[in-house]
Design a protein around this motif. Structure first.
Motif, PDB file in Angstrom:
ATOM      1  N   PRO A  91      24.093  92.279  81.259  1.00 32.01           N
ATOM      2  CA  PRO A  91      23.436  92.187  79.945  1.00 32.01           C
ATOM      3  C   PRO A  91      24.383  91.773  78.827  1.00 32.01           C
ATOM      4  N   GLY A  92      25.678  92.080  78.980  1.00 36.00           N
ATOM      5  CA  GLY A  92      26.654  91.699  77.964  1.00 36.00           C
ATOM      6  C   GLY A  92      26.839  90.205  77.817  1.00 36.00           C
ATOM      7  N   PHE A  93      26.319  89.431  78.795  1.00 38.84           N
ATOM      8  CA  PHE A  93      26.408  87.972  78.701  1.00 38.84           C
ATOM      9  C   PHE A  93      25.711  87.461  77.438  1.00 38.84           C
ATOM     10  N   TRP A  94      24.672  88.192  77.005  1.00 42.40           N
ATOM     11  CA  TRP A  94      23.958  87.803  75.773  1.00 42.40           C
ATOM     12  C   TRP A  94      24.920  87.717  74.601  1.00 42.40           C
ATOM     13  N   ASN A  95      25.755  88.742  74.427  1.00 44.81           N
ATOM     14  CA  ASN A  95      26.706  88.741  73.321  1.00 44.81           C
ATOM     15  C   ASN A  95      27.770  87.660  73.485  1.00 44.81           C
ATOM     16  N   THR A  96      28.187  87.420  74.714  1.00 40.23           N
ATOM     17  CA  THR A  96      29.175  86.366  74.963  1.00 40.23           C
ATOM     18  C   THR A  96      28.670  85.026  74.456  1.00 40.23           C
ATOM     19  N   VAL A  97      27.383  84.774  74.649  1.00 42.69           N
ATOM     20  CA  VAL A  97      26.794  83.487  74.283  1.00 42.69           C
ATOM     21  C   VAL A  97      26.366  83.436  72.815  1.00 42.69           C
ATOM     22  N   ASN A  98      25.887  84.558  72.275  1.00 39.28           N
ATOM     23  CA  ASN A  98      25.219  84.501  70.970  1.00 39.28           C
ATOM     24  C   ASN A  98      25.894  85.237  69.819  1.00 39.28           C
ATOM     25  N   PHE A 107      21.296  81.069  76.316  1.00 36.01           N
ATOM     26  CA  PHE A 107      21.684  79.875  75.553  1.00 36.01           C
ATOM     27  C   PHE A 107      20.480  79.316  74.803  1.00 36.01           C
ATOM     28  N   GLY A 108      19.366  79.134  75.499  1.00 35.10           N
ATOM     29  CA  GLY A 108      18.189  78.538  74.875  1.00 35.10           C
ATOM     30  C   GLY A 108      17.620  79.384  73.754  1.00 35.10           C
ATOM     31  N   VAL A 109      17.545  80.690  73.980  1.00 36.60           N
ATOM     32  CA  VAL A 109      17.017  81.579  72.941  1.00 36.60           C
ATOM     33  C   VAL A 109      17.941  81.564  71.723  1.00 36.60           C
ATOM     34  N   GLY A 110      19.243  81.546  71.974  1.00 40.39           N
ATOM     35  CA  GLY A 110      20.200  81.500  70.867  1.00 40.39           C
ATOM     36  C   GLY A 110      20.050  80.245  70.034  1.00 40.39           C
ATOM     37  N   LYS A 111      19.907  79.109  70.691  1.00 39.29           N
ATOM     38  CA  LYS A 111      19.774  77.845  69.959  1.00 39.29           C
ATOM     39  C   LYS A 111      18.436  77.758  69.227  1.00 39.29           C
ATOM     40  N   ALA A 112      17.378  78.279  69.840  1.00 42.59           N
ATOM     41  CA  ALA A 112      16.082  78.321  69.142  1.00 42.59           C
ATOM     42  C   ALA A 112      16.195  79.201  67.905  1.00 42.59           C
ATOM     43  N   SER A 118      21.336  72.606  69.376  1.00 37.83           N
ATOM     44  CA  SER A 118      21.273  71.874  70.641  1.00 37.83           C
ATOM     45  C   SER A 118      19.819  71.632  71.039  1.00 37.83           C
ATOM     46  N   PRO A 119      19.552  70.585  71.824  1.00 38.93           N
ATOM     47  CA  PRO A 119      18.222  70.427  72.402  1.00 38.93           C
ATOM     48  C   PRO A 119      17.817  71.626  73.258  1.00 38.93           C
ATOM     49  N   GLY A 120      18.814  72.472  73.599  1.00 39.13           N
ATOM     50  CA  GLY A 120      18.506  73.695  74.341  1.00 39.13           C
ATOM     51  C   GLY A 120      17.614  74.648  73.581  1.00 39.13           C
ATOM     52  N   GLY A 121      17.468  74.428  72.280  1.00 43.93           N
ATOM     53  CA  GLY A 121      16.527  75.227  71.504  1.00 43.93           C
ATOM     54  C   GLY A 121      15.095  74.774  71.677  1.00 43.93           C
ATOM     55  N   LEU A 122      14.919  73.602  72.300  1.00 44.52           N
ATOM     56  CA  LEU A 122      13.585  73.031  72.484  1.00 44.52           C
ATOM     57  C   LEU A 122      13.140  73.010  73.942  1.00 44.52           C
TER      58      LEU A 122
END
Length: 231
Positions: free
Chosen positions: A121-128, A171-176, A159-163
């Motif tokens: 679960p800590g991966f969320w913080n690493t990314v965002n 990653f996608g949720v962070g970019k959105a 990033s387009p990762g938000g779309l």
């Protein structure tokens, strides 16, 4: 040479390399005074490769003014001190903030999996934490300078990762979130003549991505090839 940004004061976070470095170089060449942040700060201001001092040296070689500031964007106090420094040195002026600092790329590209249920679960913080949250914190302190002046621009590098799906759920949720933050910040800032936007550069040949591709070509993990379109 045309210098349309002469007299403007800008901040680019995460500018020791990659997209942030490229933006800082162009702003400096256009005449702006550019504050750059990052964690790679070498002793005695030696401009070693990948350091803030190297970026600052290259900005100045293009005729710009650059002030490198060591700043860990996971530490709100350091971010506040950054903007206090700018406020003091520039008499309260701040024209542009580019939120670019991001620390999750290497973890995503080198991780054993991208399936969210297989990750800690800590991966969320690493990314965002540096990305989405860091952009929010920097925007707060920038807006406190821009709103009284009734001028300014905040740019989020997204990033387009938000779309669409790219790399991972976090990653996608962070970019959105970065995109939505720009939209909502713009809504609240509009009456003060301050703008906020989100930019999607797409796949960029940054130093890290090129290094990853080289390693793949030399026999590294094949799955990295499908994971390099990140910002």
């Amino acid at each position: 040479m045309s210098r349309p940004l002469l007299g403007k004061v800008c901040v680019v976070t995460g500018a020791s390399r990659g997209i942030g470095k490229g933006i800082a170089l162009q702003l400096g060449e256009a005449g702006a005074t550019v504050y750059i942040t990052g964690r790679t700060f070498t002793p005695n201001d030696t401009p070693l490769p990948g350091s803030l001092q190297e970026t600052a040296k290259q900005v100045e070689e293009r005729g710009g003014t650059c002030i490198p500031v060591k700043c860990d964007h996971t530490d709100d106090k350091q971010v506040e001190e950054l903007f206090n420094k700018i406020n003091k040195e520039q008499n309260g002026r701040l024209d542009l903030l580019v939120n670019n600092a991001y620390s999750g790329v290497q973890a995503m590209l080198e991780g054993p999996t991208n399936k969210f249920w297989e990750l800690d679960p800590g991966f969320w913080n690493t990314v965002n934490k540096v990305g989405l949250r860091g952009h929010y914190v920097a925007s707060i302190f920038a807006a406190r300078m821009m709103v009284p002046a009734k001028q300014g621009l905040i740019i989020n590098i997204s990033s387009p990762g938000g779309l669409t799906y790219i790399v991972s759920v976090a990653f996608g949720v962070g970019k959105a979130g970065v995109d939505r933050m720009a939209r909502d910040c713009a809504h609240e800032l509009r009456e003060y003549n301050v703008a906020a936007v989100s930019l999607h550069p797409g796949a960029v040949k940054t130093e890290m991505v090129m290094d990853m591709l080289t390693r793949v070509q030399n026999g590294g993990k094949e799955y990295l090839v499908t994971k390099t379109s990140v910002n």
